[in-house]
Write a protein that holds these residues in place. Structure first.
Motif, PDB file in Angstrom:
ATOM      1  N   SER A   2       1.592   5.068   2.839  1.00  0.00           N
ATOM      2  CA  SER A   2       1.102   3.694   2.836  1.00  0.00           C
ATOM      3  C   SER A   2       1.807   2.883   1.760  1.00  0.00           C
ATOM      4  N   VAL A   3       1.916   1.585   2.025  1.00  0.00           N
ATOM      5  CA  VAL A   3       2.486   0.665   1.043  1.00  0.00           C
ATOM      6  C   VAL A   3       1.670   0.670  -0.247  1.00  0.00           C
ATOM      7  N   ASN A   4       0.369   0.918  -0.136  1.00  0.00           N
ATOM      8  CA  ASN A   4      -0.522   0.908  -1.297  1.00  0.00           C
ATOM      9  C   ASN A   4      -0.818   2.309  -1.812  1.00  0.00           C
ATOM     10  N   ASP A   5       0.057   3.260  -1.553  1.00  0.00           N
ATOM     11  CA  ASP A   5      -0.114   4.641  -1.980  1.00  0.00           C
ATOM     12  C   ASP A   5       0.281   4.783  -3.453  1.00  0.00           C
ATOM     13  N   LEU A   6      -0.612   5.362  -4.246  1.00  0.00           N
ATOM     14  CA  LEU A   6      -0.356   5.502  -5.685  1.00  0.00           C
ATOM     15  C   LEU A   6       0.855   6.378  -5.962  1.00  0.00           C
ATOM     16  N   ALA A   7       1.003   7.465  -5.216  1.00  0.00           N
ATOM     17  CA  ALA A   7       2.155   8.345  -5.431  1.00  0.00           C
ATOM     18  C   ALA A   7       3.466   7.600  -5.209  1.00  0.00           C
ATOM     19  N   SER A   8       3.512   6.772  -4.183  1.00  0.00           N
ATOM     20  CA  SER A   8       4.718   5.971  -3.923  1.00  0.00           C
ATOM     21  C   SER A   8       4.947   4.958  -5.036  1.00  0.00           C
ATOM     22  N   ALA A   9       3.860   4.372  -5.501  1.00  0.00           N
ATOM     23  CA  ALA A   9       3.981   3.400  -6.594  1.00  0.00           C
ATOM     24  C   ALA A   9       4.570   4.064  -7.834  1.00  0.00           C
ATOM     25  N   LEU A  10       4.089   5.256  -8.167  1.00  0.00           N
ATOM     26  CA  LEU A  10       4.603   5.959  -9.343  1.00  0.00           C
ATOM     27  C   LEU A  10       6.084   6.301  -9.191  1.00  0.00           C
ATOM     28  N   GLU A  11       6.512   6.633  -7.976  1.00  0.00           N
ATOM     29  CA  GLU A  11       7.932   6.922  -7.727  1.00  0.00           C
ATOM     30  C   GLU A  11       8.796   5.681  -7.898  1.00  0.00           C
ATOM     31  N   GLU A 156       2.776  -5.411 -25.636  1.00  0.00           N
ATOM     32  CA  GLU A 156       3.213  -6.471 -24.732  1.00  0.00           C
ATOM     33  C   GLU A 156       3.916  -5.806 -23.554  1.00  0.00           C
ATOM     34  N   VAL A 157       3.521  -6.210 -22.337  1.00  0.00           N
ATOM     35  CA  VAL A 157       4.114  -5.634 -21.132  1.00  0.00           C
ATOM     36  C   VAL A 157       4.949  -6.692 -20.420  1.00  0.00           C
ATOM     37  N   PRO A 158       5.922  -6.235 -19.627  1.00  0.00           N
ATOM     38  CA  PRO A 158       6.776  -7.201 -18.913  1.00  0.00           C
ATOM     39  C   PRO A 158       6.000  -7.930 -17.824  1.00  0.00           C
ATOM     40  N   ASP A 159       6.560  -9.025 -17.397  1.00  0.00           N
ATOM     41  CA  ASP A 159       5.959  -9.843 -16.342  1.00  0.00           C
ATOM     42  C   ASP A 159       6.254  -9.199 -14.983  1.00  0.00           C
ATOM     43  N   ARG A 160       5.650  -8.031 -14.790  1.00  0.00           N
ATOM     44  CA  ARG A 160       5.767  -7.247 -13.562  1.00  0.00           C
ATOM     45  C   ARG A 160       4.382  -6.714 -13.230  1.00  0.00           C
ATOM     46  N   TYR A 161       4.234  -6.114 -12.081  1.00  0.00           N
ATOM     47  CA  TYR A 161       2.977  -5.497 -11.681  1.00  0.00           C
ATOM     48  C   TYR A 161       2.811  -4.232 -12.517  1.00  0.00           C
ATOM     49  N   VAL A 162       1.824  -4.227 -13.414  1.00  0.00           N
ATOM     50  CA  VAL A 162       1.582  -3.081 -14.286  1.00  0.00           C
ATOM     51  C   VAL A 162       0.283  -2.392 -13.886  1.00  0.00           C
ATOM     52  N   PHE A 163       0.234  -1.082 -14.123  1.00  0.00           N
ATOM     53  CA  PHE A 163      -0.960  -0.317 -13.786  1.00  0.00           C
ATOM     54  C   PHE A 163      -1.047   0.911 -14.680  1.00  0.00           C
ATOM     55  N   GLY A 166      -6.458   1.752 -17.288  1.00  0.00           N
ATOM     56  CA  GLY A 166      -7.451   0.728 -16.961  1.00  0.00           C
ATOM     57  C   GLY A 166      -6.987  -0.251 -15.903  1.00  0.00           C
ATOM     58  N   MET A 167      -5.715  -0.518 -15.857  1.00  0.00           N
ATOM     59  CA  MET A 167      -5.172  -1.457 -14.875  1.00  0.00           C
ATOM     60  C   MET A 167      -4.930  -0.721 -13.562  1.00  0.00           C
ATOM     61  N   ASP A 168      -5.257  -1.379 -12.450  1.00  0.00           N
ATOM     62  CA  ASP A 168      -5.203  -0.664 -11.177  1.00  0.00           C
ATOM     63  C   ASP A 168      -3.999  -1.045 -10.327  1.00  0.00           C
ATOM     64  N   PHE A 169      -3.661  -0.116  -9.449  1.00  0.00           N
ATOM     65  CA  PHE A 169      -2.725  -0.367  -8.366  1.00  0.00           C
ATOM     66  C   PHE A 169      -3.555  -0.287  -7.098  1.00  0.00           C
ATOM     67  N   HIS A 170      -3.975  -1.436  -6.576  1.00  0.00           N
ATOM     68  CA  HIS A 170      -4.826  -1.505  -5.384  1.00  0.00           C
ATOM     69  C   HIS A 170      -6.036  -0.580  -5.533  1.00  0.00           C
ATOM     70  N   GLU A 171      -6.754  -0.762  -6.653  1.00  0.00           N
ATOM     71  CA  GLU A 171      -7.964  -0.005  -6.997  1.00  0.00           C
ATOM     72  C   GLU A 171      -7.711   1.483  -7.207  1.00  0.00           C
ATOM     73  N   GLN A 172      -6.502   1.844  -7.535  1.00  0.00           N
ATOM     74  CA  GLN A 172      -6.137   3.234  -7.832  1.00  0.00           C
ATOM     75  C   GLN A 172      -5.438   3.289  -9.182  1.00  0.00           C
ATOM     76  N   GLY A 173      -5.454   4.457  -9.790  1.00  0.00           N
ATOM     77  CA  GLY A 173      -4.639   4.705 -10.975  1.00  0.00           C
ATOM     78  C   GLY A 173      -5.179   4.161 -12.278  1.00  0.00           C
ATOM     79  N   ARG A 174      -6.406   3.677 -12.308  1.00  0.00           N
ATOM     80  CA  ARG A 174      -6.958   3.161 -13.569  1.00  0.00           C
ATOM     81  C   ARG A 174      -7.014   4.245 -14.652  1.00  0.00           C
ATOM     82  N   ASN A 175      -7.172   5.495 -14.223  1.00  0.00           N
ATOM     83  CA  ASN A 175      -7.316   6.575 -15.187  1.00  0.00           C
ATOM     84  C   ASN A 175      -5.991   7.253 -15.534  1.00  0.00           C
ATOM     85  N   LEU A 176      -4.883   6.672 -15.149  1.00  0.00           N
ATOM     86  CA  LEU A 176      -3.592   7.201 -15.597  1.00  0.00           C
ATOM     87  C   LEU A 176      -3.484   6.990 -17.111  1.00  0.00           C
ATOM     88  N   PRO A 177      -3.026   8.000 -17.859  1.00  0.00           N
ATOM     89  CA  PRO A 177      -2.998   7.904 -19.316  1.00  0.00           C
ATOM     90  C   PRO A 177      -1.742   7.237 -19.865  1.00  0.00           C
TER      91      PRO A 177
END
Length: 183
Positions: A2-11, A156-163, A166-177
């Motif tokens: 899926s486009v909103n898959d956390l594993a794909s996002a991490l890759e 300070e984080v870049p002006d990109r989609y960060v997760f 606590g910050m989520d990727f489509h309600e996933q990944g908030r608990n990534l350390p």
């Protein structure tokens, strides 16, 4: 996948800050906050859901340095769709009386700040003597609500989609350390 898959996002993401770096920055923030709040017991408001990992770690660092906190939390969101407007929607308001109190808001990120600004204004309307903001991350851009800033900043984080952290990727990944940014 899926486009909103956390594993794909991490890759397809860059590691921006690892856990060790974030914990070091939170500890650094705690020293300043403890000094600023010496002699008082602030109301410590965690902004849910994203603020929880950061707020928990910061609270422990503050406790280790001798600053006692009165805990509460809130959950508010802002919908940006054209049919719903931009009003703040409250899912939970703090039960703690804020009148005359020093309030410290703990959140994961300050991006444009519309929701955080609405929360700060609500605290002021409740009679808070002071409202300060601790944000784990602040996004590097010039689009923040005028007059809004974090009083305590971890990174300070870049002006990109960060997760992560606590910050989520489509309600996933908030608990990534760690904090990641999509490429």
């Amino acid at each position: 996948m899926s486009v909103n898959d956390l594993a794909s996002a991490l890759e397809n993401a860059d590691l921006i800050f690892d856990r060790r770096t974030l914990e070091r920055e939170i500890a650094r923030m705690a020293v300043t906050i403890r000094n600023d709040y010496a002699g008082s017991r602030p109301v410590y408001l965690t902004i849910m859901h994203g603020g929880m990992p950061f707020a928990s770690q910061l609270a422990m660092e503050l406790g280790e340095r001798g600053l006692d906190l009165e805990f509460d939390y809130l959950h508010a969101t802002r919908y940006r769709g054209a049919t719903t407007g931009a009003d703040l929607v409250w899912k939970h308001r703090p039960a703690t009386q804020l009148r005359g109190r020093r309030v410290l808001l703990a959140d994961d990120i300050l991006d444009e700040g519309h929701t955080l600004n609405g929360i700060r204004e609500w605290c002021r309307e409740q009679g808070a003597a002071e409202v300060r903001i601790a944000a784990l991350a602040v996004k590097a851009h010039g689009r923040c609500v005028e007059g809004l800033h974090a009083d305590y900043v971890g990174v300070e984080v870049p002006d990109r989609y960060v997760f992560g952290y606590g910050m989520d990727f489509h309600e996933q990944g908030r608990n990534l350390p760690a904090i990641y940014a999509l490429k």
